[in-house]
Design a protein around this motif. Structure first.
Motif, PDB file in Angstrom:
ATOM      1  N   VAL A  33     -27.555  -0.444  -8.801  1.00 44.78           N
ATOM      2  CA  VAL A  33     -26.807  -1.226  -7.808  1.00 44.78           C
ATOM      3  C   VAL A  33     -26.538  -0.379  -6.565  1.00 44.78           C
ATOM      4  O   VAL A  33     -26.770  -0.818  -5.424  1.00 44.78           O
ATOM      5  N   PHE A  34     -26.064   0.856  -6.777  1.00 45.80           N
ATOM      6  CA  PHE A  34     -25.778   1.730  -5.649  1.00 45.80           C
ATOM      7  C   PHE A  34     -27.056   2.081  -4.895  1.00 45.80           C
ATOM      8  O   PHE A  34     -27.026   2.275  -3.676  1.00 45.80           O
ATOM      9  N   GLN A  35     -28.179   2.171  -5.605  1.00 44.09           N
ATOM     10  CA  GLN A  35     -29.434   2.519  -4.952  1.00 44.09           C
ATOM     11  C   GLN A  35     -29.845   1.444  -3.957  1.00 44.09           C
ATOM     12  O   GLN A  35     -30.279   1.737  -2.838  1.00 44.09           O
ATOM     13  N   VAL A  36     -29.697   0.192  -4.376  1.00 41.70           N
ATOM     14  CA  VAL A  36     -30.047  -0.913  -3.487  1.00 41.70           C
ATOM     15  C   VAL A  36     -29.163  -0.897  -2.247  1.00 41.70           C
ATOM     16  O   VAL A  36     -29.627  -1.094  -1.117  1.00 41.70           O
ATOM     17  N   VAL A  37     -27.862  -0.651  -2.443  1.00 42.49           N
ATOM     18  CA  VAL A  37     -26.894  -0.728  -1.350  1.00 42.49           C
ATOM     19  C   VAL A  37     -26.908   0.518  -0.472  1.00 42.49           C
ATOM     20  O   VAL A  37     -26.825   0.428   0.761  1.00 42.49           O
ATOM     21  N   MET A  38     -27.033   1.704  -1.077  1.00 41.69           N
ATOM     22  CA  MET A  38     -26.747   2.947  -0.373  1.00 41.69           C
ATOM     23  C   MET A  38     -27.969   3.765   0.042  1.00 41.69           C
ATOM     24  O   MET A  38     -27.837   4.660   0.879  1.00 41.69           O
ATOM     25  N   PHE A  39     -29.152   3.513  -0.519  1.00 42.91           N
ATOM     26  CA  PHE A  39     -30.292   4.385  -0.227  1.00 42.91           C
ATOM     27  C   PHE A  39     -30.596   4.434   1.268  1.00 42.91           C
ATOM     28  O   PHE A  39     -30.735   5.516   1.859  1.00 42.91           O
ATOM     29  N   GLY A  40     -30.704   3.274   1.889  1.00 35.62           N
ATOM     30  CA  GLY A  40     -31.012   3.243   3.312  1.00 35.62           C
ATOM     31  C   GLY A  40     -29.914   3.861   4.158  1.00 35.62           C
ATOM     32  O   GLY A  40     -30.187   4.580   5.127  1.00 35.62           O
TER      33      GLY A  40
END
Length: 355
Positions: free
Chosen positions: A155-162
């Protein structure tokens, strides 16, 4: 457990389990040599891709993860989500400490190599959602905790990676008077990677347990069915390693000095993240199983996503892509070694931790 009992247990392990480091080393060498000496192999393996990842690698990852996720007792996940001593340290380690540490190591050890430095920073941003499940299982970590932490990372990867990519490649270097780099990656691209490489095996594992226990009961499911599909995870791991290293065999073997430069910060990173997370888990009073899960989920990285983003943004032959490829070259043997370090600590940890 006595030494005699340890020997007895080791004797019951399959040849695949007992000699796993040997098979992993052989898979790495086989892949490197195949990629170096078989003409056109890379083109064949890359002929079909799934979300930017070679189809054979995608299949290997799905096969590798499914048996482990089928072992998870999904009715016990609430005991993990209620454990704040596990969840908050995991979030801090994965999304604050990990990216910051990789940024610092990349600039300290590769100051004059901007392409490799950027590739390593991208690796640091891609938190592990796949192979960490295997390392955790081999080290006898908490499967339910691993499932929750991996889902949380997703979940955090989708939200925070960019957002973190923009911060660590453009904003923070600007504040520090360093060179800046742009990163072009969409939230949908990351979401697709998560849905494919975690969503599919997670749903398959959940449905298998649910219907298997309903039809045959938990005792049959865990004693008979899981023992049959268990080895499939390690076969999938070995297959994935062979294909991954075959795809980049020529590039890795033709640039050994560059690989060594990239490897140094990665070695320091994996060692510091694992040891620091393990120490933190013990300090906050987690059990051996959950401390192990915390350490491996914090130390591992999502090399599939890092490679895909580097190739999409900078090109398949770029230094950024090479840095992403060297990631698993270092991560696989290091984390396999840490599995055995963790198992060596297991008895001492259990003796010092109240039941």
């Amino acid at each position: 457990m006595t030494v005699k009992q340890d020997v007895s247990v080791a004797g019951k392990l399959s040849t695949l389990d007992r000699l796993l480091p040997v098979w992993i080393a052989a898979a790495m060498v086989t892949g490197l040599l195949a990629g170096r000496w078989i003409p056109g192999l890379g083109g064949v393996l890359n002929a079909v891709s799934v979300d930017g990842i070679s189809l054979p690698i995608a299949v290997g990852l799905l096969v590798m993860m499914y048996p482990v996720l089928a072992k998870v007792r999904y009715d016990r996940l609430s005991t993990v989500t209620a454990d704040r001593r596990l969840l908050w340290p995991s979030l801090v380690l994965n999304w604050l400490v990990g990216p910051a540490l990789m940024f610092a190591l990349a600039w300290l050890l590769l100051p004059e190599l901007p392409e490799y430095r950027t590739g390593l920073i991208i690796v640091g941003l891609a938190r592990c959602i796949a192979m960490v499940i295997i390392w955790n299982d081999l080290a006898c970590g908490d499967r339910e905790a691993a499932a929750v932490l991996v889902a949380l990372n997703s979940v955090f990867q989708v939200v925070m990676f960019g957002v973190l990519g923009w911060f660590y490649l453009s904003v923070l270097p600007g504040w520090l008077g360093l060179a800046r780099t742009g990163l072009s990656v969409s939230g949908w691209q990351i979401a697709k990677s998560v849905l494919i490489f975690l969503g599919i095996p997670l749903v398959a594992g959940y449905l298998t347990r649910r219907f298997g226990e309903r039809v045959k009961g938990r005792r049959w499911y865990e004693s008979r069915f899981l023992s049959k599909i268990g080895p499939v995870a390690l076969y999938g791991l070995l297959f994935t390693i062979v294909v991954l290293f075959a795809l980049q065999g020529a590039q890795i073997t033709s640039r050994p000095l560059d690989v060594a430069r990239i490897a140094l910060p990665l070695l320091v990173y994996f060692g510091l993240m694992w040891a620091g997370s393990y120490a933190l888990g013990r300090a906050v009073g987690l059990s051996y199983e959950r401390t192990t899960t915390l350490a491996f989920t914090a130390a591992g990285n999502n090399f599939e996503l890092a490679i895909a983003v580097a190739i999409a943004t900078f090109g398949a032959t770029s230094g950024q892509a090479l840095a992403g490829v060297v990631g698993p070259l270092i991560e696989v043997p290091v984390l396999v070694a840490l599995v055995y370090v963790s198992l060596a600590f297991r008895r001492r940890f259990a003796a010092a931790t109240p039941a």
